[in-house]
Design a protein around this motif. Structure first.
Motif, PDB file in Angstrom:
ATOM      1  N   UNK A 156      22.366  13.233 -66.497  1.00 50.73           N
ATOM      2  CA  UNK A 156      23.096  12.540 -65.375  1.00 50.73           C
ATOM      3  C   UNK A 156      22.680  11.031 -65.238  1.00 50.73           C
ATOM      4  N   UNK A 157      21.669  10.777 -66.049  1.00 52.65           N
ATOM      5  CA  UNK A 157      21.509   9.208 -66.168  1.00 52.65           C
ATOM      6  C   UNK A 157      21.496   8.711 -67.414  1.00 52.65           C
ATOM      7  N   UNK A 202      11.781   6.528 -64.030  1.00 54.58           N
ATOM      8  CA  UNK A 202      13.182   6.852 -64.794  1.00 54.58           C
ATOM      9  C   UNK A 202      13.450   5.916 -65.941  1.00 54.58           C
ATOM     10  N   UNK A 203      13.734   6.237 -66.998  1.00 57.52           N
ATOM     11  CA  UNK A 203      14.036   5.700 -68.000  1.00 57.52           C
ATOM     12  C   UNK A 203      15.434   5.751 -68.378  1.00 57.52           C
ATOM     13  N   UNK A 204      16.146   4.804 -68.555  1.00 54.36           N
ATOM     14  CA  UNK A 204      17.823   4.937 -68.501  1.00 54.36           C
ATOM     15  C   UNK A 204      18.354   3.653 -69.056  1.00 54.36           C
ATOM     16  N   UNK A 205      19.362   3.050 -68.620  1.00 54.36           N
ATOM     17  CA  UNK A 205      20.428   1.908 -69.331  1.00 54.36           C
ATOM     18  C   UNK A 205      20.681   0.902 -68.262  1.00 54.36           C
ATOM     19  N   UNK A 206      21.152  -0.100 -68.623  1.00 59.21           N
ATOM     20  CA  UNK A 206      21.367  -1.308 -67.927  1.00 59.21           C
ATOM     21  C   UNK A 206      22.625  -0.820 -66.692  1.00 59.21           C
ATOM     22  N   UNK A 207      23.535  -0.300 -67.285  1.00 66.22           N
ATOM     23  CA  UNK A 207      24.500   0.396 -66.091  1.00 66.22           C
ATOM     24  C   UNK A 207      23.984   1.284 -65.152  1.00 66.22           C
ATOM     25  N   UNK A 208      23.143   2.319 -65.671  1.00 69.47           N
ATOM     26  CA  UNK A 208      22.680   3.290 -64.743  1.00 69.47           C
ATOM     27  C   UNK A 208      21.529   2.527 -63.769  1.00 69.47           C
ATOM     28  N   UNK A 209      20.793   1.531 -64.403  1.00 66.91           N
ATOM     29  CA  UNK A 209      19.912   0.751 -63.326  1.00 66.91           C
ATOM     30  C   UNK A 209      20.595   0.012 -62.178  1.00 66.91           C
ATOM     31  N   UNK A 210      21.803  -0.438 -62.658  1.00 69.92           N
ATOM     32  CA  UNK A 210      22.614  -1.099 -61.522  1.00 69.92           C
ATOM     33  C   UNK A 210      23.073  -0.109 -60.710  1.00 69.92           C
ATOM     34  N   UNK A 211      23.826   1.128 -61.375  1.00 66.04           N
ATOM     35  CA  UNK A 211      24.263   2.278 -60.519  1.00 66.04           C
ATOM     36  C   UNK A 211      23.236   2.885 -59.418  1.00 66.04           C
ATOM     37  N   UNK A 212      22.073   2.850 -59.938  1.00 66.57           N
ATOM     38  CA  UNK A 212      20.946   3.440 -58.968  1.00 66.57           C
ATOM     39  C   UNK A 212      20.570   2.746 -58.069  1.00 66.57           C
ATOM     40  N   UNK A 213      20.937   1.341 -57.998  1.00 63.16           N
ATOM     41  CA  UNK A 213      20.409   0.360 -57.140  1.00 63.16           C
ATOM     42  C   UNK A 213      21.662   0.356 -56.004  1.00 63.16           C
ATOM     43  N   UNK A 214      22.750   0.583 -56.632  1.00 60.36           N
ATOM     44  CA  UNK A 214      23.766   0.539 -55.711  1.00 60.36           C
ATOM     45  C   UNK A 214      23.844   1.773 -54.668  1.00 60.36           C
ATOM     46  N   UNK A 215      23.547   3.031 -55.343  1.00 60.60           N
ATOM     47  CA  UNK A 215      23.654   4.239 -54.805  1.00 60.60           C
ATOM     48  C   UNK A 215      22.503   4.152 -53.699  1.00 60.60           C
ATOM     49  N   UNK A 216      21.234   3.750 -54.063  1.00 60.79           N
ATOM     50  CA  UNK A 216      20.061   3.939 -53.336  1.00 60.79           C
ATOM     51  C   UNK A 216      20.019   3.082 -52.170  1.00 60.79           C
ATOM     52  N   UNK A 217      20.606   1.949 -52.258  1.00 60.57           N
ATOM     53  CA  UNK A 217      20.633   0.895 -51.395  1.00 60.57           C
ATOM     54  C   UNK A 217      21.900   0.476 -50.710  1.00 60.57           C
ATOM     55  N   UNK A 218      23.064   1.363 -51.135  1.00 60.80           N
ATOM     56  CA  UNK A 218      24.379   1.160 -50.547  1.00 60.80           C
ATOM     57  C   UNK A 218      24.736  -0.265 -50.878  1.00 60.80           C
ATOM     58  N   UNK A 219      24.636  -0.530 -51.964  1.00 54.24           N
ATOM     59  CA  UNK A 219      25.184  -2.167 -52.529  1.00 54.24           C
ATOM     60  C   UNK A 219      26.764  -1.976 -52.713  1.00 54.24           C
ATOM     61  N   UNK A 220      27.094  -3.176 -52.382  1.00 48.17           N
ATOM     62  CA  UNK A 220      28.694  -3.363 -52.664  1.00 48.17           C
ATOM     63  C   UNK A 220      28.913  -3.406 -54.050  1.00 48.17           C
ATOM     64  N   UNK A 221      30.138  -2.898 -54.543  1.00 48.62           N
ATOM     65  CA  UNK A 221      30.383  -2.962 -55.888  1.00 48.62           C
ATOM     66  C   UNK A 221      30.380  -4.184 -56.663  1.00 48.62           C
ATOM     67  N   UNK A 222      30.687  -5.158 -55.963  1.00 45.20           N
ATOM     68  CA  UNK A 222      30.304  -6.719 -56.358  1.00 45.20           C
ATOM     69  C   UNK A 222      28.927  -7.045 -56.721  1.00 45.20           C
TER      70      UNK A 222
END
Length: 204
Positions: free
Chosen positions: A80-81, A152-172
């Motif tokens: 999943x990551x 958690x060791x993952x990837x650039x896109x996943x890091x950004x995705x985790x930040x978005x999901x965790x912190x409810x960031x906008x897609x921008x």
């Protein structure tokens, strides 16, 4: 609980800015070096881990193994990551993706994220953010009050995705976030809620 997550070390495709996605590209010598230096400096900074999660792709697993030489934790790989699946755009350079009409959908992922739609075998936002949320719900949230810190060791896109999901960031904001190789991010988990301490910090 502290939740650290980091991007893997450098690969040859990173150097030439070739889109990797789920393509299994290994670390290069500099990537190995970055991971070793990061592990040493994180340990010296007093950072501890009770458990390590890793994407199953080689560049992430190898990074996790190098980090773990200083920690001797259990490493759990999780599908999943792994990185966002860019479909037929994988293997093409960013310049090719940005200039070819064929890859307009993937170009939007980077430059106009609210207009992104899955095409040419690429993953949808729904699938991507859904699997990250599922990972957090099933693997990370249950560890609160059981562990002090995880990595958690993952990837650039996943890091950004985790930040978005965790912190409810906008897609921008998700699209604008830049994460260097071996860049480390830290969020705190308390009462089932995540709060950001820092992002894109390097230890080399």
């Amino acid at each position: 609980m502290k939740v650290y997550f980091m991007r893997h070390g450098e690969t040859d495709w990173n150097i030439v800015k070739r889109l990797q996605g789920t393509t299994d590209i290994p670390l290069n010598e500099n990537g190995i070096s970055l991971a070793k230096i990061s592990a040493e400096n994180m340990k010296n900074a007093g950072i501890q881990f009770d458990e390590i999660f890793s994407s199953p792709l080689n560049r992430a697993v190898h990074t996790a193994e190098i980090i773990n030489e200083k920690y001797s934790c259990t490493i759990k790989t999780d599908e999943r990551i792994k990185e966002f699946n860019f479909g037929q755009a994988e293997g093409h350079t960013f310049d090719e993706v940005k200039t070819s009409p064929e890859f307009i959908s993937v170009r939007n992922w980077f430059l106009n994220p609210s207009e992104y739609t899955a095409a040419l075998g690429a993953e949808s936002y729904e699938t991507f953010f859904g699997r990250l949320q599922n990972f957090l719900d099933e693997e990370i949230l249950p560890l609160e009050n059981k562990m002090d810190s995880v990595l958690i060791v993952c990837h650039g896109g996943v890091v950004r995705g985790l930040l978005k999901v965790m912190l409810e960031w906008s897609i921008e904001k998700f699209a604008d976030t830049k994460i260097p190789n071996c860049g480390v991010n830290l969020v705190n988990l308390k009462d089932g809620k995540f709060s950001l301490e820092y992002t894109a910090k390097t230890f080399y």
